[in-house]
Each structure stands twice: as C-alpha cells, then as structure tokens.
Design an enzyme around this catalytic site. Structure first.
Site, mmCIF file in Angstrom:
data_model
loop_
_atom_site.group_PDB
_atom_site.id
_atom_site.type_symbol
_atom_site.label_atom_id
_atom_site.label_comp_id
_atom_site.label_asym_id
_atom_site.label_seq_id
_atom_site.Cartn_x
_atom_site.Cartn_y
_atom_site.Cartn_z
ATOM 1 N N GLY A 277 0.767 -1.250 0.000
ATOM 2 C CA GLY A 277 0.000 0.000 0.000
ATOM 3 C C GLY A 277 0.791 1.289 0.000
ATOM 4 O O GLY A 277 0.342 2.297 -0.529
ATOM 5 N N LYS B 14 -6.370 6.102 11.428
ATOM 6 C CA LYS B 14 -7.737 6.007 11.971
ATOM 7 C C LYS B 14 -7.616 6.047 13.492
ATOM 8 O O LYS B 14 -7.405 5.010 14.131
ATOM 9 C CB LYS B 14 -8.385 4.693 11.522
ATOM 10 C CG LYS B 14 -8.664 4.610 10.019
ATOM 11 C CD LYS B 14 -9.277 3.257 9.659
ATOM 12 C CE LYS B 14 -9.641 3.172 8.192
ATOM 13 N NZ LYS B 14 -10.078 1.820 7.792
ATOM 14 N N ASP C 205 -6.062 -0.431 -1.552
ATOM 15 C CA ASP C 205 -6.877 -1.247 -2.452
ATOM 16 C C ASP C 205 -8.121 -1.807 -1.795
ATOM 17 O O ASP C 205 -8.214 -1.923 -0.578
ATOM 18 C CB ASP C 205 -6.054 -2.426 -2.970
ATOM 19 C CG ASP C 205 -5.850 -3.489 -1.886
ATOM 20 O OD1 ASP C 205 -5.388 -3.125 -0.790
ATOM 21 O OD2 ASP C 205 -6.187 -4.663 -2.129
ATOM 22 N N ASP D 294 -4.312 1.527 10.994
ATOM 23 C CA ASP D 294 -5.685 1.234 11.403
ATOM 24 C C ASP D 294 -5.613 0.765 12.861
ATOM 25 O O ASP D 294 -5.507 1.571 13.767
ATOM 26 C CB ASP D 294 -6.220 0.169 10.435
ATOM 27 C CG ASP D 294 -7.700 -0.103 10.573
ATOM 28 O OD1 ASP D 294 -8.253 0.142 11.644
ATOM 29 O OD2 ASP D 294 -8.322 -0.590 9.618
ATOM 30 N N PHE E 239 -13.774 2.178 5.698
ATOM 31 C CA PHE E 239 -12.875 1.603 4.693
ATOM 32 C C PHE E 239 -12.603 2.617 3.581
ATOM 33 O O PHE E 239 -13.521 3.264 3.082
ATOM 34 C CB PHE E 239 -13.500 0.336 4.106
ATOM 35 C CG PHE E 239 -12.539 -0.433 3.262
ATOM 36 C CD1 PHE E 239 -11.578 -1.245 3.837
ATOM 37 C CD2 PHE E 239 -12.583 -0.324 1.879
ATOM 38 C CE1 PHE E 239 -10.673 -1.936 3.059
ATOM 39 C CE2 PHE E 239 -11.687 -1.018 1.079
ATOM 40 C CZ PHE E 239 -10.730 -1.829 1.670
HETATM 41 P P1 IMP Z 1 -3.544 -2.402 10.790
HETATM 42 O O1 IMP Z 1 -2.532 -3.496 10.930
HETATM 43 O O2 IMP Z 1 -4.884 -2.771 11.391
HETATM 44 O O3 IMP Z 1 -3.066 -1.063 11.296
HETATM 45 O O4 IMP Z 1 -3.858 -2.254 9.249
HETATM 46 C C1 IMP Z 1 -2.881 -1.837 8.383
HETATM 47 C C2 IMP Z 1 -3.021 -2.396 6.999
HETATM 48 O O5 IMP Z 1 -4.345 -2.855 6.714
HETATM 49 C C3 IMP Z 1 -2.705 -1.303 6.000
HETATM 50 O O6 IMP Z 1 -1.344 -1.276 5.686
HETATM 51 C C4 IMP Z 1 -3.612 -1.660 4.831
HETATM 52 O O7 IMP Z 1 -2.940 -2.546 3.975
HETATM 53 C C5 IMP Z 1 -4.792 -2.369 5.467
HETATM 54 N N1 IMP Z 1 -5.920 -1.435 5.710
HETATM 55 C C6 IMP Z 1 -6.351 -0.956 6.900
HETATM 56 N N2 IMP Z 1 -7.402 -0.132 6.730
HETATM 57 C C7 IMP Z 1 -7.634 -0.081 5.388
HETATM 58 C C8 IMP Z 1 -8.605 0.635 4.586
HETATM 59 O O8 IMP Z 1 -9.490 1.383 5.046
HETATM 60 N N3 IMP Z 1 -8.508 0.424 3.241
HETATM 61 C C9 IMP Z 1 -7.584 -0.376 2.663
HETATM 62 N N4 IMP Z 1 -6.652 -1.046 3.389
HETATM 63 C C10 IMP Z 1 -6.694 -0.909 4.744
#
Ligand code: IMP
Length: 178
Positions: free
Chosen positions: A48, A134, A162, A106, A155
């Site tokens: 990403g 977030k 993506d 996230d 999202f």
């Molecule tokens: P985390 O590990 O929960 O912080 O999520 C991080 C990863 O999840 C990011 O690097 C993204 O690849 C994916 N991700 C989290 N939220 C979104 C979103 O709203 N749209 C798309 N990908 C997301």
C-alpha cells in the site's frame, strides 16, 4: 470524479489529489528540518505505501536512501497461517536512522510487527510516517510521528490503498458508501 465503483462497491471522494500533494509538501518540509545533517533510510511497507513513499521521498532534500519491505505469510511448516515474516530486509540498515512509511495505520497491528522487527535488527532510530491514521481504531502506544490525515474508522481506497487488489491507482482517496 466524486464517486467511483470498484467491483461491487461504491466509493465517494474523501481527500483530493491536490490536498494530498499539499500535505506531502508539509510533511517533507518537517522531515527535512527534523533530519537535517543526518543520513536517513526510508522503509516503505508494501504494497500500500508504494505511492506515498515515492511522493514523499521525491520531496526530501536529505542524504537519504529508500527501500521497501513486506510482511509475508510464513512459508515454513506453520499450520496457523498467521505467522508473518519480514522480507526485503537489507543489513545495511543496522545502526541507521529509519523512517517507516505506511499507507494507513488502522489497529496498528502491522506497524507493531514492523517496529518489533526493526528493533530486533538494531536500527539506531525509528520514526513513523503514515498517509492516513484512523485514531478511533489505533490503540497502541507507539508514536506515529508524521500523519497525513486522520480519518474516520471507515474503509478507504485510492492512492495506493486497495479493495481486493483494485483502486490503488486512484489519485485521490475514497471512502466506502454504505
Ligand atoms: P492495521 O494493521 O490494522 O493497522 O492495518 C494496516 C493495513 O491494513 C494497511 O497497511 C492496509 O494494507 C490495510 N488497511 C487498513 N485499513 C484499510 C482501509 O481502510 N482500506 C484499505 N486497506 C486498509
């Protein structure tokens, strides 16, 4: 393009291309100030962050390098399927100042894994830059040093992010229409 359709879902523009560019200029300025005179390595997290990392890196005026790493599912004998290993790591980063570049933070689970891996690998300093955060989902103590935009816990796609592999090439950021 205020609305786009990707596969079965509809998305509405949340952050324009122009606003993204402006914010990247501001963050780059801050990083240039914070790291004046230092050697820095930007570590983009695939997939990403490729777009944000490239745009941010282009705006830096430092003695800097860039590399990319990925958390990939462990290919060994694990049956859980949840173990991830860091691939793309380069020994050159030992004892260096590192700026981790994320597309979105996230829950922070990915960030925590990456930071733990970098600590084990003995980098000198770790700072985190993310295009999106977030805040209502993020519960960790790891400071996120450079944040493009704080967004609601919905999202989003575009600008590297993506939905099932699609939407990464959208120049703006779009949020899901429920
Ligand atoms: P985390 O590990 O929960 O912080 O999520 C991080 C990863 O999840 C990011 O690097 C993204 O690849 C994916 N991700 C989290 N939220 C979104 C979103 O709203 N749209 C798309 N990908 C997301």
């Amino acid at each position: 393009m205020n609305e786009v359709r990707i596969l079965d879902k509809k998305f509405r523009e949340l952050i324009s291309e122009q606003a993204i560019r402006k914010r990247i200029d501001e963050i780059a300025l801050q990083i240039n100030r914070d790291f004046t005179g230092s050697e820095v390595i930007f570590v983009g997290i695939l997939n990403g962050a490729f777009m944000f990392a490239a745009d941010l890196f282009r705006k830096t005026e430092l003695n800097a390098r860039i590399t990319f790493v990925k958390l990939a599912s462990y290919q060994g004998t694990s049956s859980t399927g949840s173990i991830k290993e860091l691939i793309g790591w380069n020994e050159d980063m030992v004892n260096k100042k590192v700026i981790v570049v994320e597309d979105i933070v996230d829950t922070g689970a990915t960030l925590e894994r990456i930071v733990n891996e970098l600590v084990i690998r003995n980098v000198a300093e770790i700072k985190i830059a993310t295009m999106l955060l977030k805040p209502t989902a993020y519960k960790l103590d790891i400071p996120v040093n450079y944040v493009g935009f704080e967004i609601p816990n919905n999202f989003v796609v575009g600008y590297g992010l993506d939905y099932n592999g699609y939407g990464r090439n959208l120049p703006s950021i779009y949020t899901l229409v429920k």
